[in-house]
Write a protein that holds these residues in place. Sequence first.
Motif, short mmCIF file in Angstrom:
data_model
loop_
_atom_site.label_atom_id
_atom_site.label_comp_id
_atom_site.label_asym_id
_atom_site.label_seq_id
_atom_site.Cartn_x
_atom_site.Cartn_y
_atom_site.Cartn_z
N MET A 30 -17.01 38.68 -7.60
CA MET A 30 -17.77 39.43 -6.62
C MET A 30 -19.06 39.98 -7.26
O MET A 30 -19.09 40.25 -8.45
N GLY A 58 -14.76 44.48 -9.04
CA GLY A 58 -13.60 44.91 -8.27
C GLY A 58 -12.45 43.93 -8.37
O GLY A 58 -11.30 44.30 -8.20
N VAL A 59 -12.76 42.66 -8.63
CA VAL A 59 -11.71 41.64 -8.77
C VAL A 59 -11.86 41.04 -10.16
O VAL A 59 -12.95 40.62 -10.55
N TYR A 60 -10.75 41.02 -10.89
CA TYR A 60 -10.83 40.62 -12.29
C TYR A 60 -9.88 39.48 -12.63
O TYR A 60 -9.63 39.20 -13.80
N ASP A 61 -9.31 38.86 -11.60
CA ASP A 61 -8.35 37.77 -11.82
C ASP A 61 -8.60 36.76 -10.71
O ASP A 61 -8.47 37.11 -9.53
N LEU A 107 -6.35 36.45 -7.75
CA LEU A 107 -6.31 37.51 -6.73
C LEU A 107 -7.57 37.51 -5.87
O LEU A 107 -7.66 38.20 -4.86
N ILE A 163 -7.89 36.82 -1.77
CA ILE A 163 -7.43 37.86 -0.84
C ILE A 163 -8.63 38.56 -0.20
O ILE A 163 -8.59 38.92 0.97
N THR A 164 -9.69 38.71 -0.97
CA THR A 164 -10.85 39.45 -0.47
C THR A 164 -11.50 38.77 0.73
O THR A 164 -11.59 39.37 1.79
N TYR A 183 -20.75 50.46 -8.77
CA TYR A 183 -20.38 51.86 -8.56
C TYR A 183 -19.32 52.00 -7.47
O TYR A 183 -18.41 52.82 -7.57
N ALA A 184 -19.42 51.17 -6.43
CA ALA A 184 -18.51 51.29 -5.30
C ALA A 184 -17.06 51.06 -5.70
O ALA A 184 -16.16 51.54 -5.02
N VAL A 185 -16.83 50.34 -6.79
CA VAL A 185 -15.43 50.13 -7.19
C VAL A 185 -15.02 50.96 -8.40
O VAL A 185 -13.83 51.12 -8.65
N THR A 186 -15.97 51.50 -9.13
CA THR A 186 -15.59 52.29 -10.31
C THR A 186 -15.86 53.78 -10.12
O THR A 186 -15.24 54.61 -10.78
N LEU A 187 -16.79 54.11 -9.23
CA LEU A 187 -17.25 55.49 -9.02
C LEU A 187 -17.78 56.11 -10.31
O LEU A 187 -17.74 57.32 -10.50
N TRP A 245 -10.26 43.99 -2.31
CA TRP A 245 -11.63 44.06 -2.81
C TRP A 245 -11.74 44.87 -4.09
O TRP A 245 -12.77 44.89 -4.74
N ASN A 246 -10.70 45.55 -4.45
CA ASN A 246 -10.73 46.29 -5.70
C ASN A 246 -9.35 46.24 -6.32
O ASN A 246 -8.67 47.24 -6.43
N ASN A 247 -8.96 45.02 -6.70
CA ASN A 247 -7.63 44.73 -7.25
C ASN A 247 -6.81 45.95 -7.56
O ASN A 247 -6.93 46.53 -8.63
N TYR A 285 -9.58 48.19 -14.79
CA TYR A 285 -9.18 47.00 -15.55
C TYR A 285 -9.69 47.06 -16.98
O TYR A 285 -8.94 46.92 -17.93
N THR A 321 -11.59 54.23 -15.04
CA THR A 321 -12.04 54.85 -13.79
C THR A 321 -11.05 55.95 -13.47
O THR A 321 -10.19 56.27 -14.28
N PHE A 370 -11.55 55.84 -1.12
CA PHE A 370 -12.03 55.46 -2.43
C PHE A 370 -13.16 56.38 -2.85
O PHE A 370 -14.30 55.98 -2.89
#
Lengths: 347, 283
Positions: free
Chosen positions: A121, A125-128, A131, A134-135, A252-256, B164-166, B204, B208, B261
């Motif tokens: 992405m 947000g997706v690391y495999d 998976l 699914i998104t 940022y949207a996935v880690t904040l 969208w965020n495993n 990961y 976070t 989130f």
Amino acid sequence: MRKKHWMVLLVFGLFILACKKDHPVKEEIERFLGFQKPSNFPEPVYNFANNKVTKEGFELGRALFYEPRLSRNNTITCGSCHIQSAAFTQHGHDVSHGIDDRLGTRNSPPIMNLAWSKAFMWGGGVYDLDLQPITPITTHEEMDESLENVLNKIRAVPKYTAMFKQAFGTEEVTTARFMKALSQFMLMCVSSNSKYDQVMRKEGTVFTADEQEGYVLFKEKCASCHSEPLFTDGSFRNNGLGTSAVNDQGLYAVTLIETDRYKFKVPSLRNLKYTAPFTHDGRFLSLDGMLEHYNSEVRDTPNLDPQLRKNGRLGIELSATDKLKLTAFLGTLNDEAFINDKRFSEQ
Amino acid sequence: MKNTYFKIASLLSVLSIGFAGCSKKDSPTPEFQEANLAPLSIEFDNIVGARTFTLNNTGSPYKNAAGEQFTISFLQYFISNIKVETAAGNSYAVNPDSSYFLIKGADKASRFAKVHVPEGDYTKVTFTLGVDSLRSTMPIDKRTGVLDPAAGGDHENGGMYWGWNNGYIFFKYEGNSNVISDDASGDPTGKKQFKYHIGFFGGYSVPTINNIKVITMDLNAAGIAKVRKDRQSNVHLFVDLMKVFNGKTPFSIVAHPNVMFNDFSSTVAGNYVDMFKHDHTEN
């Protein structure tokens, strides 16, 4: 004796030619070699030990990739937004165009060399890879379906239960098998036959003078992020695009994490000829526009990459000649064999 | 008549023998042996303050400390990594492959986390509210049962996986309150819904927010768990959903109608960690 040999070869040759014309699935009768690492590429990061690519698994994955049942109303396939002739992007669309004519907020990224990808992405947000599907399946603007429904629809199709049996030993359709088959197809989509690759592998091709000068410029001005031979270092960076209307904040949207604001994944520069428009929101319609961005349009937003702020100047200075030469070099990264490889096409 | 009395008397005596048989007072504590497994269940009995848990009880809504009336339309949370410990300090962690449970408000039968632990007298039970980071990053093959990303359907119906965020949603709590506005700061659909979808396992590759909560219950006061092969020891916990609003950092629904989130998720998780109270143990 010798004559006989020639005859056999000739007949065989004709057979192959005939197959090429009439049956795009000629490769089906050839030996399946599985995943092959190009000699000029590094070791892949995907864990193949947990999902060995087989002919049957790959073919199942390909069928699923082009299967409209993955979407809520059976209209959208993975291939709808990842079109092979556009190097598995959605050519001409700034942002992806999914189910019911809904529009997403980001440009379809290519299905290419994913075995070397640590994160997926534009905004992570997706690391495999197993998976990742699914998104798009569950995203409202893309396929808008639940994974549970997809699996139930697939289970009801005898073609698929037979294919699952061939690939995995039994007819059982599980999440893991479904994902692994899709991964097998995507992992096989390796683009490594551009002119650049042939030059690097010393296969008899050489760069023209412009291409060579462009290559030198590239190494000086671009390679710190778009590193060879994948032409991305896989990192997330803010390349100074400035905020967009939808204020997409990227990683940022996935880690904040504050320092991740406005960072997006560095895209590969392979196959640019087929993949315009460029950047995460497809705002640049041409390579020229993209290069000019780096030359004069870089905006100072939070977390701007330090590479784009050097010697008191924003961006990367590129003269008109530089741009011409860089464009010549980038042209050597187009892989026509990849976009025409029948193994990756809908059968 | 006499016959009837006799029958009743004998029935009572049989029953009392039965009861005596069930009484664990004279049951000696068995030697702690890892392979000597017996059943144990932990019951997650949802309550709301001083009241029982009922979905969509619009006729008699609940009221939080901020004075806001609300009803609950959906509740699901993951309980995982169950561990027990004896007074002597012997501990046993249930095999992670059979230690993930999804407690569903709409499905009473799902309130028990049933595991097997060695025979013994346990004074402590430890569990995780959520899905640990190891399991959150495991290959697809290990994600089976309640952890299957396909389980439960989509997010409107009970799915607990964030594609969208495993990662998994640890705690999903939705309901309605008239205090919620109809604009973008509330619920623009006009349904006056609040939604708390709390996840975040710590990332990961880079750290976070980590909302994984490990909870240890001391069973000494309300009854230790005497786990034996011939019976079902059940640690009965009350899970007070009012604590989500009225916990360490009380908040009002109107101020935070949607927490998914964002950083405030840590505040919600900091509140719900205190939901659990050991009420009694059935041995």
